[in-house]
Structures are given as C-alpha cells and as structure tokens.
Write an enzyme that holds these catalytic residues in place. Structure first.
Site, PDB file in Angstrom:
ATOM      1  N   CYS B 337     -22.935   4.739  26.661  1.00  0.00           N
ATOM      2  CA  CYS B 337     -22.373   5.338  27.879  1.00  0.00           C
ATOM      3  C   CYS B 337     -22.389   6.833  27.606  1.00  0.00           C
ATOM      4  O   CYS B 337     -23.451   7.368  27.293  1.00  0.00           O
ATOM      5  CB  CYS B 337     -20.990   4.787  28.152  1.00  0.00           C
ATOM      6  SG  CYS B 337     -19.894   4.726  26.727  1.00  0.00           S
ATOM      7  N   ARG B 343     -16.982   2.160  27.641  1.00  0.00           N
ATOM      8  CA  ARG B 343     -17.807   1.156  28.329  1.00  0.00           C
ATOM      9  C   ARG B 343     -18.707   0.415  27.353  1.00  0.00           C
ATOM     10  O   ARG B 343     -18.925  -0.781  27.461  1.00  0.00           O
ATOM     11  CB  ARG B 343     -18.656   1.851  29.397  1.00  0.00           C
ATOM     12  CG  ARG B 343     -17.819   2.332  30.547  1.00  0.00           C
ATOM     13  CD  ARG B 343     -18.605   3.262  31.428  1.00  0.00           C
ATOM     14  NE  ARG B 343     -18.493   4.648  30.989  1.00  0.00           N
ATOM     15  CZ  ARG B 343     -18.725   5.701  31.764  1.00  0.00           C
ATOM     16  NH1 ARG B 343     -19.093   5.516  33.008  1.00  0.00           N
ATOM     17  NH2 ARG B 343     -18.589   6.919  31.297  1.00  0.00           N
TER      18      ARG B 343
END
Lengths: 549, 641
Positions: B337, B343
């Site tokens: 990410c 994430r």
C-alpha cells in the site's frame, strides 16, 4: 372445465432444468393439472415436482429455436427451464400461466390430494374452540362461549363460537356487532393467567363523522374491566389514519364514551403497502450488483425491517399493558383481520410459554389467524414476483412469521420449534397440498366442507418424524415472559426466507447438525452414567464385604 | 497516583445509554481503573474501566440533577455518569484527562500488571510463538527462499523484524538497493509460502518512483521473486490503494510500479481506502448506532453513509483476489500500500487465513497476528493511541481485520477452531495495554523496552483459558475438505457486527446464547466421558465388564455439571453475562413465584462470579417503579417472571 383443455403440450423431451445449488438436469418435462414435473428418468436423480399454485410469475426468452422459461415461485425460488422448440415452449408457458392462476376454488389441489402418509390424528379436529375454552374455564368463570354466530350471520369472518364476558347476552353482542367493522364485535383473544387480565380484539367502531355511539358496545368491553380499573385500547393505526377512517364510516373510541379506556395509536401499515414492501425487499435480495451502498439503500427503501419493528413494538406494548400494567387490552385496526392479529398473536408469543411449543403454536395460528378470519386466500394468492396488479395480496402472515423468527433468534432456547417450522408455514400459506389455509374465513371453509374433502396441514406436521424435524434441540421449557429487543441493531434480515436461494445453506446446516449431535450425545452419556451408577449401587449394597476401606 | 485528586465520589448516577434506567453508586478512581460500584446491596454491580480503554472524556453542561460525565471507551463501551457536585465532576474529569494520556510507555498498565505467575511461567508465555518455526512449517527456507541476516541490527529497515526471508537469488546489494527505493526501507520480503504451488506472498511498501524514477535493484528483486516460482511467468503486484491515491503519491516522489520497467509483473489496484477514511467511517458508524430511539431507516441509511461495510467488503475482496492468484493460478503475489503496514497487513493476513487452515486454529491465529501484524510493524502504538500522540495516526485498521475474520466465521461456522469471543478478547487487549504483545510500533522498539522481560504475554493468558474460545461446531476434517475458503462478499452476506460495536449494550443482545449453551454441553460431555471411565473401572473391580446402555433409563439431572465453563475474563462478561444480569433481575421475582429449575440453568452462573468480571452495563438499575403511563422501553430484550 377439464385440465386437459388447458394443457396444449403435456410432454416435452430434452428439457434442461437449472436451479439454485443443484446440478443441472436434463429430462422430460410433463404438465399435469396441478404439477410441473421434470424427470431425468434415471434412478437416484432428483426430480422436480412443482405445484402450479407455487408459481408466481414466468418469463419467456428465445434464442433461435431454443426457448427458456424462467419460473419464479411464491417461495421466492427462481428456476430456469430450457425447452427445445419454440412452439413447445410457448405452449408450456401459456399452460403454466393459466394453470397457476386458476381462480376456481373447486379446482385447487388440496381437493385432489390424497395423503401418502397415515393420518394419526386428524388436524381438522386438533384445535377446536370448545377445547380451548375448556382450558379457559379451568382458570376463570368470567367468560362464556357464545354461539351467537352459529350461522355466521352476525359476523361472516368470525367462527361459530366465540368467547365473551359471561354477563353479556347475545342480544348485546348482536348490537355491538352492528357497531363494529365487518360485524367484528370485541371477543376474547387471550387470558393472562398470572393476573387475570385479558386481551380482546375487534374491528374498528363505526362512529362515522358524527360520532355515533353504541351503549351495548361500551357495555361489552367495560364488562371485561375490574371495578375501578382502566383498560387500554391499542389502535394499530396512527391518529391521522384513524381520523380519516371516520369519513368512510369508521373511526375510533372517543374518550367521552369510553372514559375507562385509554387509547394508544401505533403505526402498522395497511396491507397494500406491505405487499409493495415485500416486492422491493425481494428485488433488493436478488440484486446481483456488488455495491454495498446499493444493497443498503434498497433494503432501507423496502421498509420491510421497519414494518417488523413496528409490529413487534406494538405487540410488546400490548404485552406490557397486560403483564406490567395489569390492565386489560382491546386491539383493533380497521377491519381487525390483519394488523390486529399480528399484534394479538405476537403478544401471546411474548406472554404465554404455551404458544412457544409446536402444538401451542399451531393452536395459536388456528385460533388467532384461521378462526379469527385472516383472509389467507386473498392475501396469499400472489407473492413478490407477480406481474399482475395486486388486489388484496399482502404478506401479513409472513411478517408475523418474521417477527416470531426475530424473537426466536433472541431467545433461541425458549421455543420448542426451529425456524424450519416457520419456513414451512410460509410455504404452505402460499401453495399447499393441504386445505388448512384455503378460504378466507371459517364460514368459507365450512361451506367448502374442507374438513371432509381435504387433509389438514396439522395432520402432516404432528406425525412424530415431522415433529422431530421441526424441533429445536436447544429447547428448555421457559415459563417466563420474553421481551424481545426491537432496536434496529437487534433485528436481522430473515435469511432463511429472503436469502434462502442465494447461497447454499450447507455450511450452516452442517454446523447445525454438529450442534444437534453434541446435544444428543450429552443425553446418551447422561443415561449411561445413570445406568452405571445404579448398577454400581446395586452391587455395592449386595456385596458390602467386598468394599475395602 | 499524584494525578488523582479525588479517589472516591459518592452518589453518582449511571444512566443507561438506550433506556431511561439509571443506577446510583460510588465512583472510585485508582491508579489503573475507574470503578463504579452500585449501592444497591442486593444486586450490586461493578463496572471496572481501565484507564487505557478510555478514548475520550466529556464533561457536559450542568443540569438540575448534577454534572454529566460521558466516557467513551475504545472497546466501544460508553458510560454516562451524573455527578452531584460540579467540583467532584471536574476533579474526576481532569484526573482522567491526565491518566488517559500517558506520555511514556513505562506508564502503561503492562508494566505494573502482575498476575499470580512466577518468572518461569512468564518467560514460557513469551516462548509460545516462534516465527522461525512458523516459516519452517510453511516449508521455508527451501531451494528458492532463504533467511537473510541483512536486517539483523535493524539497519536496513527499522520497522521490519530481524529475521527476513528473501529469494535465493536476491543478493545483499539487490536487497539494499531495493530497500532504498521503497518507502521507509520496507523492501519486498516473504510473508507466506503456499507450498503446494511454491507460490509466495510477499509484502513491501510503495516504490519511490515519482513520475519516472526507476531502480534496477528493485526490478531485480521482483525478478528474483518471479524466478523463485516456476509455476508462473509473472508476479502479481497488488497495490491495495485506490488508483487515485497512488497517483497522488507520485507527486511526493512515491507511487507505484511502472509495468514497463518491471519485465514480469501484472499490476493491479484493489482500492482499499486509507487510515483516515477508515477512522472517519467507524466514527460515523458509532455515531449512528449510538443514537437513542434509532429508526430502522436511519440505521440502514447510517450504515450506508458510514461506508464501513463497504470498506470491510473491499478488504475481503482484496484478500480473495490474493487467494485466487496464489491457489488457483499458482502465481506469486507482491502486496503493498503506502507504507505497507496497514492495508498490506490486512490483505496478507486475511489471504493466508483463506488459504491455510492452520491459521484458522487458535494457535495458528495467534501466529498469524504475531507474524503479519506485530513483527512486520503494524504501528499498534499509533493506531491504538497508546501514548498521547497524533490523533491523525489513530485508525481502526486492526479492528477492521478482526471484523473481516468474524464475517468469515459467520459464513463458515465449522472452519474455525475459535469462536467470536477470542476475537473480542484480542480486541479488548490490543487496547488494554495490559500485556506486552501489542505495545509500541515495531519489534525494535519492543526490544528497547525489554517487553519480554518486563511484561506478560497475552497469548499465554488466552491459551490458559482456551476452553472458552473453542468453537463447538469446529470440524477437524474441514481443513481437508475445504483447504481454501471461498467466501461470498455479496453485500447481503456481510452483516453489522453487533457483538463488537454493542458489546456492552446488553439490552440489544439475544437473551440466550446458543454458543454458550453448546460450549457448556461439550464440556459436560467431556466430564461425563471421564465419569463413565471411572465408573466402568469400579465396576470392573466387581468383575463386570462395561454394560450396554439402557435406553429406557430416565435421564438424571446433571445440570450441576453444566455451568462449569464460565470464562472469568472481562470481555466475556459482555456476551455471557447477559443472562446473568437478567438472572439478577429475575431473582427477586423468582423467589416469590416458583419458576422451574430449568430456568436457572438457562440463566447461568452465580452472582459471586459476576463480581470477578469487570462488569458490564447492567440493565436493572435499582427498583424503579414502572411508570404509570405505558412507555415502551426502547430496544430492551429481557425476560420476566
């Protein structure tokens, strides 16, 4: 009319059936007077036997000479039939259309159905008003069973026998009936054993714009109050809807004429709005898009959960008045055959543990829905897919079942039955081989002589193997009043009905089976321990000398 | 203690969040907890709130009944006190303000928390999880992947662990070069190895590509990852950000891989929003569901506008994409990410959970969190606001991960060895700062703090009460029949996690818990099996071999055995004690009226056990008489006699 006239093509070979979760089958399609049958004519393969009455709508599509019929069922299942040959396809489609919308009661399947099982106990005789009244008599002497409606002349939607206050004579009842919508004078719905309070139900009073009153009606409902006590009238409509009803001759009980009663208005929607809500909900559930926002906004726009919440809230209110306030209650809406019954029956689920058993729930449906004159045939003749303009259709009973399911979810050990029972009732109200939900009232059923000509659903349900299938393994009798939470966060979408055909429930079913296994194993082990203990105790008393310190 | 101005305030009222009920009692302020003790002698409830759990304290304007104090906790408990005198309220308020904003790690509860354990037990607790062994379990090192010591001293990347696994062909210069081309030096490393297809899941941060920069070492690094897998000619590069965000990063000299420069990659955006969006989203969600007398329509619209479930779906969809690439195509995947710790951690760990049944066991799940979250440097201290820091760094990324796991457990009720309570308990302790595991932001900081010498491990505690976290429906053969899970992410299959976000709002929960019931039965089965063995042994002394069971025997009441598995931990009090709380409510009436004993079984355990739990927002606040006018209590499930 002969069915044969309606069936242009009774048989087509090489038809491909596609349906949720099951492998595609190719076979022969047959149309009979009541069924659409698909058979692969091989052993061990599942066949499709679909009642025409279960078909809500069909769609035709053609690609070359290959026709496709999409069959949308009232139980919300959607299946697809690929039929070679345009003419065959058109013939089949038009036959299905006609056969699935036959209006004539005399052609309905229950009148033709012969049971393949042995009827142990005739369901038509399982829940007679006389028997229910015997239970009431054992608790109180303040009520009597009146046969004022024995020829259905006082109220066409009431059964011949109704429970009314002992001190009120039949003449008074007749006069009160003239003052109530559809002749539905106030009758006993539920007697709360704990404190002797009662719940009654009726149609709206016909006060009209000039405030007509009826002394007999006042006398009738006042007779249910203890000296110096007040009661509650729960009007399932909002104040403004009730006001508007006056213009059409209806109305509500005024404070001046009913000083001993406090009126509370709630907001349960009329049946036509409920049908629209169902259609929107089912459409939302069948939406194939992957957008979360779209799903949530469609779910919201359907208003289904709002209806569930309103109905539950009103039922809780009625139950609270009776159990907590120690007051008697009269429930009505407009006709007294829809929202009224939702409220009175759910209040009993909350208050009365007996209604949470398999037998008790049947008795409740029989008493508060069938005998009480909910027009099942009108309400359930179409479901969520139908293209034709709805007339009187409305998922009133389905909403009731949904509410019961919500309570069941919140009190998973307090019901003797599992959600299978609720789903089964949903299916049979829309299409069935049994006569139970035919007709719109006791009088219609008696005119059709259904108890002689058809089999009762209860005859089927009350066989041991079916009872076992519908039982809740976690059930432990619970004599308490169960108050459900009506917060939106506590109310769930009933997946067992609305998402049933979206995803196979296999994972959930297997987990459920595992749970059942654990519970059964526990019982076995307990038995075994008890046996061993007994055996040991016997031995040790017989041979005390063998015991070594 | 110097921050505590008033250790005790009497006659404080506790208002229920959703009904009109209230309870009065005494508020105590200790060095670690805020404690409310109800004065009602019969059913005196206690609420213990750890200072670290308090997210915010708010003093509302004075009312006729006193000065309101609203406390919001990170475990989603919200309590509303009314203190009679404004001065007392202010004292508590300002003490709490200081106490809930510790400035150094040493102030955290973990450093003073002392369960009755000896030093050896404490050390053993820290040895429960061995990531080296975990990589061995996956089959690494192997002929294509090796352990590298480049980060032995945290020199290459200070937010990575010391031990890292890279392709055999990735030489030290390649690693160093690649790390210089990656945000925060987080170069591509192995996090999961799918042995069956020799496919690797690697993670890193965004490349510092700007608009045109390239790095030969980084390209070689990806080449090496690709070569390590003979099944596929290319590597998927999953950028878990929305494309727009990634493009915006280019202006700051960061960005994403240019497919033209990397000969063998397939580049893919998957569009999970950043930590700020997630923070706001959950805040909105909590605001909506915290509203009193919420209508169904406002609830559903609120769910929609908060976007929370949309984000949960995005995370799950990304994990499914990863899983399919690895298990179906046999391709290796590189996930990143921006910094590769939010994430990326979500997607890598959920992907591993979907493809490897081991992570669906209790031990495996702990290993997974230890690996993808703790050791790879998810910034727990910043994200969970452990110290008084930048509020913009706070974000419910880990909570969201737990929710994704919960959604999976709902769809596959037999696939997971653990139940929902484990997830809730882990969430509780990520924020409690009671154990050392989640303190600080990365392994290097943890070593500096000597957490393993000075604090206790949560995993040891969880395993010690592992019975409570078992999923009774768990099927051991499920791993063989369903090695890879294929969840549905159709919007209608994702649900609002009431038991997390309304953990302490007992009125909203089912009154009877199927999970607890079945767990209890399962425990009872185990004990009965024991009893049977003993009884049979005794019978054999009498010369009798095990008899066949007599089905006619009436079942004897064994219920005394059933109430055995009662978790003593705090969070479990929430879902479990619903019944108990209500039991309290019923006791008075039950005493008068004779209810069946079965009911008591349903209700659960005794009052004394309750006090051990850190309490929960009990419903029956005192003996308030029913109002004369009927007012339906909003959203309250309960049972009465």
């Amino acid at each position: 009319m002969e069915f044969a006239e309606l069936i242009k093509t009774p048989r087509v070979d090489g038809v491909v059936l596609r349906r949720p979760f099951l492998p595609t089958v190719e076979g022969t399609l047959c149309l009979t007077g009541h069924h659409l049958i698909l058979s692969s004519r091989q052993d061990n393969t599942e066949e499709l036997w679909l009642l025409h009455a279960n078909i809500d709508a069909i769609e035709k599509r053609f690609v070359g000479s290959l026709g496709t019929i999409i069959v949308k069922c009232k139980d919300l299942r959607v299946i697809q039939l690929d039929i070679p040959g345009m003419e065959e396809c058109l013939n089949i489609a038009s036959s299905i259309e006609v056969l699935s919308t036959l209006d004539s009661v005399s052609l309905m399947y229950p009148l033709f159905y012969r049971p393949m099982f042995q009827v142990i106990e005739d369901g038509w005789k399982s829940f007679l008003p006389e028997d229910a009244f015997k239970d009431l008599e054992s608790m109180t002497e303040e009520w009597r069973l009146s046969d004022v409606n024995k020829d259905y002349s006082v109220c066409s939607s009431y059964p011949p026998l109704v429970a009314v206050p002992k001190d009120v004579d039949d003449d008074t009842l007749r006069k009160a009936a003239a003052f109530r919508h559809g002749g539905r004078f106030p009758v006993l719905s539920y007697y709360h054993k704990k404190n002797g309070m009662v719940m009654m139900r009726s149609g709206q009073p016909l006060t009209g714009t000039n405030g007509r009153r009826c002394k007999e009606d006042e006398k009738l409902i006042n007779a249910t109050l203890r000296a110096g006590k007040r009661g509650y009238i729960i009007d399932t409509r909002t104040v403004s809807v009730a006001q508007q009803a006056k213009a059409r001759g209806g109305g509500f009980e005024s404070e001046a004429n009913y000083p001993q009663w406090r009126r509370i208005h709630k907001a349960i929607e009329r049946s036509s709005i409920l049908q629209e809500s169902l259609i929107k909900l089912v459409e939302a559930c069948n939406d194939q898009s992957h957008s979360m926002d779209r799903w949530l906004s469609k779910l919201e726009a359907s208003n289904w959960q709002t209806h569930v919440k309103e109905i539950l809230t009103t039922a809780c209110l009625a139950a609270q008045c009776i159990d907590r306030e120690g007051a008697s209650v009269l429930v009505h809406g407009t006709e007294g055959t829809d929202s009224t019954l939702q409220v009175t029956s759910l209040a009993q689920i909350i208050l009365d543990p007996a209604c949470r058993t398999i037998q008790g729930f049947q008795a409740l449906v029989e008493r508060e829905w069938l005998q009480a004159g909910h027009p099942f045939q009108q309400r359930c003749s179409q479901s969520a897919y139908s293209n034709s303009k709805p007339r009187c259709e409305a998922p009133v009973f389905l909403l009731f079942l949904d509410c019961v399911w919500q309570i069941l979810r919140q009190f998973p050990c307090s019901f003797q039955f599992s959600q299978h029972f609720l789903v089964l009732l949903f299916e049979h109200t829309y299409a069935s081989q049994f006569g139970t939900f035919m007709g719109n009232s006791a009088s219609e059923r008696s005119k059709l002589n259904l108890s002689q000509k058809t089999v009762s659903l209860w005859s089927w349900v009350n066989r041991p193997q079916e009872v076992e299938r519908l039982s809740n393994p976690l059930y432990e009798a619970n004599c308490l009043v169960i108050w459900p939470s009506v917060a939106p966060q506590s109310l769930l979408l009933w997946e067992g009905v609305f998402l049933r055909w979206k995803r196979s429930s296999r994972c959930l079913d297997e987990a459920y089976d595992e749970m059942v296994h654990i519970i059964q194993y526990n019982k076995e082990l307990q038995n075994k321990v008890n046996n061993l203990r007994r055996q040991l105790a016997q031995l040790e008393t017989e041979e005390p000398l063998l015991q070594t310190p | 203690m110097e921050h505590i101005r008033t250790p005790k305030v009497e006659q404080v009222r506790l208002l229920d969040r959703f009904s009109n009920k209230s309870a009065s009692g005494t508020l105590h302020l200790t060095a670690t907890h805020l404690i409310f003790v109800e004065s009602n002698a019969d059913a005196a409830q206690e609420i213990w709130i750890l200072h670290h759990h308090i997210g915010s304290v708010e003093k509302l304007s004075l009312t006729t009944s006193g000065c309101p104090l609203v406390i919001q906790c990170r475990n989603f408990r919200v309590v509303h006190f009314v203190v009679q005198r404004e001065r007392d309220c202010h004292d508590i308020y300002s003490s709490l303000l200081r106490l809930l904003r510790p400035v150094s790690y040493e102030e955290l509860y973990a450093f003073s928390y002392n369960p009755k354990q000896n030093e050896q037990q404490r050390e053993e607790g820290w040895q429960l999880i061995d990531l080296g062994a975990e990589f061995e379990r996956m089959g690494v090192p192997c002929d294509q992947w090796q352990l590298t010591d480049v980060n032995r001293n945290y020199k290459i990347c200070e937010t990575y662990p010391r031990d890292l696994y890279v392709p055999i062909t990735a030489s030290k210069p390649i690693i160093v070069g690649s790390s210089k081309f990656r945000s925060k030096g987080r170069f591509p490393v192995l996090t999961y190895f799918y042995q069956e297809k020799k496919a690797a899941v690697c993670r890193c941060s965004q490349p510092l590509s700007g608009f045109s920069a390239r790095c030969l070492e980084d390209e070689s690094m990806l080449q090496a990852i690709s070569k390590a897998n003979h099944n596929s000619r290319f590597v998927y590069v999953m950028d878990t950000r929305p494309k727009l965000n990634a493009m915006a990063n280019r202006a700051a000299g960061k960005g994403y891989e240019n497919e033209d420069n990397y000969s063998n990659i397939r580049f893919q955006f998957v569009g999970i929003e950043n930590i700020h969006v997630m923070r706001t989203s959950l805040q909105k969600l909590l605001e909506v569901v915290g509203t009193r007398s919420l209508s169904v329509n406002d609830y559903l619209l609120g769910l929609e506008s908060s976007g929370w479930l949309r984000h949960v779906k995005a995370v799950l969809d990304a994990a499914i994409f990863l899983t399919k690439a690895v298990t179906v195509e046999g391709a290796s995947v590189l996930v990143h990410c921006s910094d590769g710790w939010d994430r990326t951690a979500q997607v890598c760990s959920l992907g591993a959970l979907l493809m490897d049944p081991y992570y669906r066991t209790i031990n495996g799940f702990m290993v997974l969190i230890e690996k993808d979250w703790i050791s790879f440097g998810h910034k727990f201290a910043d994200r969970c606001d452990q110290l008084d820091g930048d509020p913009k760094e706070v974000s419910p990324v880990f909570t969201q991960f737990l929710e994704c796991v919960w959604q999976l457990t709902e769809q596959f009720p037999q696939a997971f060895e653990f139940n929902e309570w484990l997830l809730l308990q882990i969430h509780e302790h990520v924020h409690s700062c009671q154990y050392g595991n989640f303190l600080a932001n990365n392994q290097r900081q943890r070593e500096e703090l000597q957490l393993k010498d000075r604090t206790h491990s949560l995993w040891a505690f969880l395993l010690s009460e592992g019975q409570n976290y078992l999923n009774p429906a768990f099927c051991h053969t499920y791993a063989e029949t369903h090695p890879v899970l294929e969840p549905s992410t159709l919007p209608c299959h994702l649900k609002f996690w009431r038991n997390m976000y309304h953990q302490f709002d007992r009125s909203m929960h089912p009154r009877q818990s199927v999970l607890k019931n079945v767990l209890t039965l399962k425990e009872s089965n185990r004990q009965l099996e024991d009893t049977i063995m003993k009884l049979e042994a005794r019978l054999q002394k009498h010369g009798i071999s095990p008899p066949t069971p007599d089905p006619q025997a009436p079942p004897k009441d064994q219920r005394t055995l059933l109430n055995h598995t009662r978790p003593h931990s705090l969070i479990l009090a929430a879902p479990l004690s619903l019944k108990e709380a209500q039991h309290q409510e019923e006791v008075g009436e039950e005493a008068k009226k004779c209810c069946s004993d079965t009911e008591r079984t349903v209700e659960g355990s005794s009052g004394s056990e309750r006090k051990e739990s850190y309490g929960d927002l009990q419903g029956t606040y005192g003996a308030k008489v029913e109002p004369a006018v009927v007012s339906l209590e909003f959203g309250v499930a309960r049972m009465t006699c």
